[in-house]
Design an enzyme around this catalytic site. Structure first.
Site, PDB file in Angstrom:
ATOM      1  N   ASN A  68      -8.170   8.950   5.973  1.00  0.00           N
ATOM      2  CA  ASN A  68      -7.172   8.364   5.074  1.00  0.00           C
ATOM      3  C   ASN A  68      -5.780   8.405   5.698  1.00  0.00           C
ATOM      4  OD1 ASN A  68      -9.330   8.187   3.412  1.00  0.00           O
ATOM      5  ND2 ASN A  68      -8.728   9.858   2.059  1.00  0.00           N
ATOM      6  N   ARG A  90       0.823  -1.213   0.000  1.00  0.00           N
ATOM      7  CA  ARG A  90       0.000   0.000   0.000  1.00  0.00           C
ATOM      8  C   ARG A  90       0.858   1.266   0.000  1.00  0.00           C
ATOM      9  NH1 ARG A  90      -4.451  -0.427   4.416  1.00  0.00           N
ATOM     10  NH2 ARG A  90      -5.191   1.464   3.412  1.00  0.00           N
ATOM     11  N   HIS A 108      -6.968   8.068  11.486  1.00  0.00           N
ATOM     12  CA  HIS A 108      -6.540   6.665  11.391  1.00  0.00           C
ATOM     13  C   HIS A 108      -5.042   6.509  11.177  1.00  0.00           C
ATOM     14  CE1 HIS A 108     -10.944   5.394  10.326  1.00  0.00           C
ATOM     15  NE2 HIS A 108     -10.756   5.610  11.609  1.00  0.00           N
TER      16      HIS A 108
END
Ligand code: OAD
Ligand code: ZN
Length: 246
Positions: free
Chosen positions: A100, A69, A117
């Site tokens: 995000n 990622r 997050h």
């Protein structure tokens, strides 16, 4: 695109605005979202990857997934939606409260960002809590070890079952409460406590504007829903602001 007059009047009078964003704002930067037909959680089981026990059981697998990622995020560029939000700082006191972890709001130029997050570019040792930015680590597909104590280093992202970073959440909540307009952009708004942010804004009298390609759980609470791509709608809002402020 013709916006309703009530919204244009709000834009004209607003001083503080908040953007509550989710994976949908980065979709046009080719970063996959979580839910929906091509969503990450259709292909991966979060309980096998995005939680602490999974990391302890198989640190290399979890690290490798985040490494994958990281590469996607590093090669992605902020899109017209991120840039429009950053540009609005010329006209308003803008806060961005994001779910995000991709750092694209910062790279687009936004300056007041609350990351609910975490951030994939940051990592920390689970033993001694030393922080490492990703470039400082020798990035391989196996979980790195702390240079100070040899402990396992993990990405500084919130996993299932973990608390949100309290300063980020309370800062984001205050920004929402003080806002005149709260834009909810590209989020399914189903993950709590993050999804409390627009609800707090609404309770404090902020005008709630949703931008999404489809209706969500939050749509019934909003004052105005704009259905379409964030990267197309947000620049049009900036154009309206420029007209009204010139
Ligand atoms: P989701 O994948 O749940 O939702 C993405 C939303 O973006 C959907 O409502 C889409 O309709 C919308 N969307 C897609 N493309 C769009 C576009 N071009 N313009 C506007 N909207 C678009 O992602 P999140 O709501 O961000 O948590 O998910 C919330 C949390 O769930 C994530 O932060 C992550 C995940 O588990 C953690 O990892 C802790
Ligand atoms: Zn350590």
């Amino acid at each position: 695109m013709q916006f309703k007059q009530e919204f244009l009047d709000k834009l004209k009078d607003a001083k503080k605005i908040v953007f509550f964003t989710g994976a949908g704002i980065s979709a046009e930067s080719s970063i996959p979202t979580f839910r929906g037909k091509d969503g990450i959680w259709n292909k991966m089981k979060p309980e096998e990857l995005a939680n602490f026990d999974a990391f302890i059981r198989n640190p290399d697998l979890v690290w490798e997934w985040y490494q994958h990622r990281r590469i996607i995020v590093n090669t992605a560029l902020p899109n017209a939606g991120h840039t429009a939000i950053a540009e609005l700082e010329k006209y308003y006191d803008v806060s961005v409260v994001t779910q995000n972890i991709d750092d694209l709001h910062r790279r687009a130029g936004s300056t007041k960002i609350f990351e609910l997050h975490g951030n994939i570019e940051r990592n920390f040792c689970i033993e001694c809590h030393t922080f490492y930015n990703s470039p400082e680590l020798e990035i391989t597909n196996t979980a790195p070890k702390c240079k100070k104590c040899g402990g396992l280093v993990r990405p500084d992202v919130v996993w299932f079952g973990e608390m949100l970073p309290q300063d980020e959440f309370s800062g984001g909540e205050k920004a929402a409460e003080w806002s005149d307009i709260c834009f909810v952009v590209g989020t399914s708004a189903v993950v709590y406590p993050a999804a409390h942010i627009p609800i707090s804004a609404k309770r404090s009298g902020s005008y709630i504007v949703e931008i999404n390609i489809e209706p969500t759980e939050l749509s019934r609470y909003t004052d105005y829903s704009l259905f379409g791509k964030a990267g197309e709608i947000l620049p049009k809002i900036v154009e309206e602001v420029k007209k009204s402020k010139s």
